[in-house]
Design an enzyme around this catalytic site. Structure first.
Site, PDB file in Angstrom:
ATOM      1  N   GLU A  96       1.072  -0.837   0.292  1.00 28.92           N
ATOM      2  CA  GLU A  96       0.022   0.190   0.022  1.00 28.92           C
ATOM      3  C   GLU A  96       0.405   1.560  -0.002  1.00 28.92           C
ATOM      4  O   GLU A  96       2.353   0.879   0.243  1.00 28.92           O
ATOM      5  CB  GLU A  96      -1.137   0.392   1.322  1.00 28.92           C
ATOM      6  CG  GLU A  96      -0.491  -0.170   2.740  1.00 28.92           C
ATOM      7  CD  GLU A  96      -1.053   0.546   3.440  1.00 28.92           C
ATOM      8  OE1 GLU A  96      -1.414   1.986   3.043  1.00 28.92           O
ATOM      9  OE2 GLU A  96      -0.622   0.369   4.885  1.00 28.92           O
ATOM     10  N   SER A 118     -12.385   2.277   9.848  1.00 29.36           N
ATOM     11  CA  SER A 118     -11.590   2.132   8.762  1.00 29.36           C
ATOM     12  C   SER A 118     -12.840   1.304   7.526  1.00 29.36           C
ATOM     13  O   SER A 118     -12.921   0.242   8.493  1.00 29.36           O
ATOM     14  CB  SER A 118     -10.352   1.359   9.668  1.00 29.36           C
ATOM     15  OG  SER A 118      -9.628   1.791   7.708  1.00 29.36           O
ATOM     16  N   ALA A 119     -12.471   2.286   6.885  1.00 33.80           N
ATOM     17  CA  ALA A 119     -12.676   1.564   5.512  1.00 33.80           C
ATOM     18  C   ALA A 119     -12.307  -0.191   5.464  1.00 33.80           C
ATOM     19  O   ALA A 119     -12.853  -1.346   4.472  1.00 33.80           O
ATOM     20  CB  ALA A 119     -13.479   1.935   4.692  1.00 33.80           C
ATOM     21  N   LYS A 151      -5.600  10.648   0.143  1.00 36.52           N
ATOM     22  CA  LYS A 151      -5.718   9.836   0.739  1.00 36.52           C
ATOM     23  C   LYS A 151      -7.273   8.765   0.564  1.00 36.52           C
ATOM     24  O   LYS A 151      -7.897   9.574   0.733  1.00 36.52           O
ATOM     25  CB  LYS A 151      -5.650   9.702   2.260  1.00 36.52           C
ATOM     26  CG  LYS A 151      -5.899   7.980   3.256  1.00 36.52           C
ATOM     27  CD  LYS A 151      -5.873   8.722   4.773  1.00 36.52           C
ATOM     28  CE  LYS A 151      -6.209   7.632   5.597  1.00 36.52           C
ATOM     29  NZ  LYS A 151      -5.901   7.540   6.666  1.00 36.52           N
ATOM     30  N   LYS A 174      -3.554  -1.455  13.983  1.00 40.83           N
ATOM     31  CA  LYS A 174      -3.096  -0.592  14.928  1.00 40.83           C
ATOM     32  C   LYS A 174      -3.746  -0.389  16.512  1.00 40.83           C
ATOM     33  O   LYS A 174      -4.630  -0.048  16.386  1.00 40.83           O
ATOM     34  CB  LYS A 174      -3.257   0.968  14.872  1.00 40.83           C
ATOM     35  CG  LYS A 174      -2.313   0.816  12.603  1.00 40.83           C
ATOM     36  CD  LYS A 174      -2.220   2.284  11.877  1.00 40.83           C
ATOM     37  CE  LYS A 174      -2.889   2.436  10.848  1.00 40.83           C
ATOM     38  NZ  LYS A 174      -3.020   1.317   9.631  1.00 40.83           N
TER      39      LYS A 174
HETATM   40  N1  PSU Z   1      -0.091   0.465   8.737  1.00 42.94           N
HETATM   41  C1  PSU Z   1       1.152   1.562   8.708  1.00 42.94           C
HETATM   42  N2  PSU Z   1       1.270   3.409   9.001  1.00 42.94           N
HETATM   43  C2  PSU Z   1      -0.183   3.611   7.957  1.00 42.94           C
HETATM   44  C3  PSU Z   1      -1.223   2.874   7.448  1.00 42.94           C
HETATM   45  C4  PSU Z   1      -1.166   1.403   7.816  1.00 42.94           C
HETATM   46  O1  PSU Z   1       2.023   0.847   9.134  1.00 42.94           O
HETATM   47  O2  PSU Z   1      -0.241   4.213   8.072  1.00 42.94           O
HETATM   48  C5  PSU Z   1      -2.018   3.113   6.978  1.00 42.94           C
HETATM   49  C6  PSU Z   1      -3.222   2.513   5.963  1.00 42.94           C
HETATM   50  O3  PSU Z   1      -3.278   2.929   4.949  1.00 42.94           O
HETATM   51  C7  PSU Z   1      -4.467   2.129   6.462  1.00 42.94           C
HETATM   52  C8  PSU Z   1      -4.539   3.227   6.515  1.00 42.94           C
HETATM   53  O4  PSU Z   1      -5.497   1.491   5.384  1.00 42.94           O
HETATM   54  O5  PSU Z   1      -3.611   3.893   7.952  1.00 42.94           O
HETATM   55  C9  PSU Z   1      -6.408   3.256   7.989  1.00 42.94           C
HETATM   56  O6  PSU Z   1      -6.709   4.623   7.486  1.00 42.94           O
HETATM   57  P1  PSU Z   1      -8.301   5.165   8.409  1.00 42.94           P
HETATM   58  O7  PSU Z   1      -8.038   4.720   9.600  1.00 42.94           O
HETATM   59  O8  PSU Z   1      -8.035   6.091   7.787  1.00 42.94           O
HETATM   60  O9  PSU Z   1      -8.914   4.040   7.909  1.00 42.94           O
HETATM   61 MN    MN Z   2     -11.984   6.843   9.665  1.00 45.16          MN
END
Ligand code: PSU
Ligand code: MN
Length: 331
Positions: free
Chosen positions: A42, A157-158, A103, A176
């Site tokens: 990604e 998250s989606a 993003k 995370k």
């Molecule tokens: N893994 C990491 N760092 C990141 C991400 C994943 O070590 O920044 C990113 C990924 O792209 C994941 C996103 O899909 O964070 C999730 O963002 P959100 O919570 O807004 O869906």
């Molecule tokens: Mn979100």
């Protein structure tokens, strides 16, 4: 007439070929055609997840790790309105430099393509584009999940819903740890995402080796992951397989430091009313700053390990023969 359009206007044009929406870079295309291993990576981690200017070196290093393990890396992004699977070095540079880089989650892809935007893909968008290109294995740091305070914000998250209907293997150090980990584990279950621990019985904690939560299944080799992939395909299941691969104990962030800095970061996000797409990058940045860079080291160790394992799984998948046909037996 419906919306100014005659109902008997004749057949509409056929839908756009999926391949027409994608540009697969030459080395990735030949690897796929020749049945050689490919690992999707990604790009949001590069543009929004890691601090500049080191993020460019990391982007290159992750591709190098995949290559060194005998697989072709395919970093995914949208460049000038084109969905790209496999990037040139100049494009990695652009994503790393990027104030103009959006993003992009899965739902953002049509707008990005339709308006000619440039953006980095999150896990949901990357998984979708990888699967469309025929790539089976994908590596990231930690997938998104349910945010703390979801009872008020509804912020989930989606990534989770996307993984419930995208047939790829995602190698990740869990979700995370800035998130509500127990709630995220519950949602993975509800959404039928298959979850296996890699050489662990505990759900990893992203920066931490373990989140302290138990896991139902454990696998111990790339071959075992491939056996799960083959069974999943034979059963006609279309959900993702999350291979939860923990950061090593020697490389993890110290748990006390983690908890203390995270508490401060969460309080700061609440005070500044950070929400939506900005929240995850905000918290990751505060973790890096508040730990004097130790969170960054742990994050990098996790993502490096995930890239290496993903390459091994992709190799094992390619040497395991034809994809099984879905059989429908009637009794
Ligand atoms: N893994 C990491 N760092 C990141 C991400 C994943 O070590 O920044 C990113 C990924 O792209 C994941 C996103 O899909 O964070 C999730 O963002 P959100 O919570 O807004 O869906
Ligand atoms: Mn979100």
């Amino acid at each position: 007439m419906v919306g100014g359009r005659e109902m008997d206007e004749g057949p509409r044009r056929p839908p756009v070929e999926p391949a027409g929406a994608l540009e697969v870079a030459e080395p990735v295309r030949s690897a796929l055609q020749e049945g050689r291993p490919v690992v999707a990576l990604e790009s949001t981690i590069i543009s929004h997840g890691l601090p500049r200017p080191d993020n460019l070196a990391v982007a290159r290093e992750l591709e190098a790790i995949v290559r060194a393990r005998g697989a072709e890396p395919a970093t995914v992004a949208v460049i000038d309105g084109r969905a790209r699977v496999g990037l040139a070095d100049a494009e990695l540079e652009r994503l790393s430099a990027g104030s103009e880089v959006r993003k992009l989650a899965m739902r953002d892809l049509p707008v990005a393509l339709g308006t000619g935007a440039t953006g980095a893909t999150t896990v949901s968008a990357t998984a979708h584009l990888a699967a469309l290109a025929g790539i089976r294995v994908f590596a990231t740091g930690g997938i998104g999940g349910v945010h703390r305070g979801w009872q008020e914000s509804w912020d989930e998250s989606a990534d989770l819903e996307a993984l419930s209907r995208t047939p790829v293997v995602v190698v990740s150090a869990g979700v995370k740890s800035i998130l509500d980990v127990p709630a995220s584990i519950e949602r993975l279950e509800t959404l039928n995402v298959t979850v296996v621990g890699y050489r662990t019985e505990e759900f990893p904690g992203f920066y931490l080796h373990s989140s302290g939560r138990p896991l139902g299944w454990r696998v111990d080799s790339p071959e075992q992951v491939v056996a799960v992939m083959r069974a999943q395909a034979a059963l006609g299941l279309r959900s993702a397989i999350l291979v939860a691969n923990p950061v090593g104990l020697e490389e993890q962030l110290e748990p006390d430091l983690h908890d203390r800095v995270l508490e401060e970061a969460l309080a700061e996000a609440e005070r500044d009313q950070v929400a939506g797409q900005a929240l995850t990058p905000f918290l990751l940045e505060r973790m890096v700053r508040g730990t004097g860079g130790k969170a960054l080291s742990a994050n990098l160790a996790a993502v490096r390990g995930n890239c290496a394992l993903a390459a091994e799984i992709a190799r094992s998948w390619c040497s395991s023969g034809e994809e099984p046909e879905v059989e429908h037996r009637r009794s």
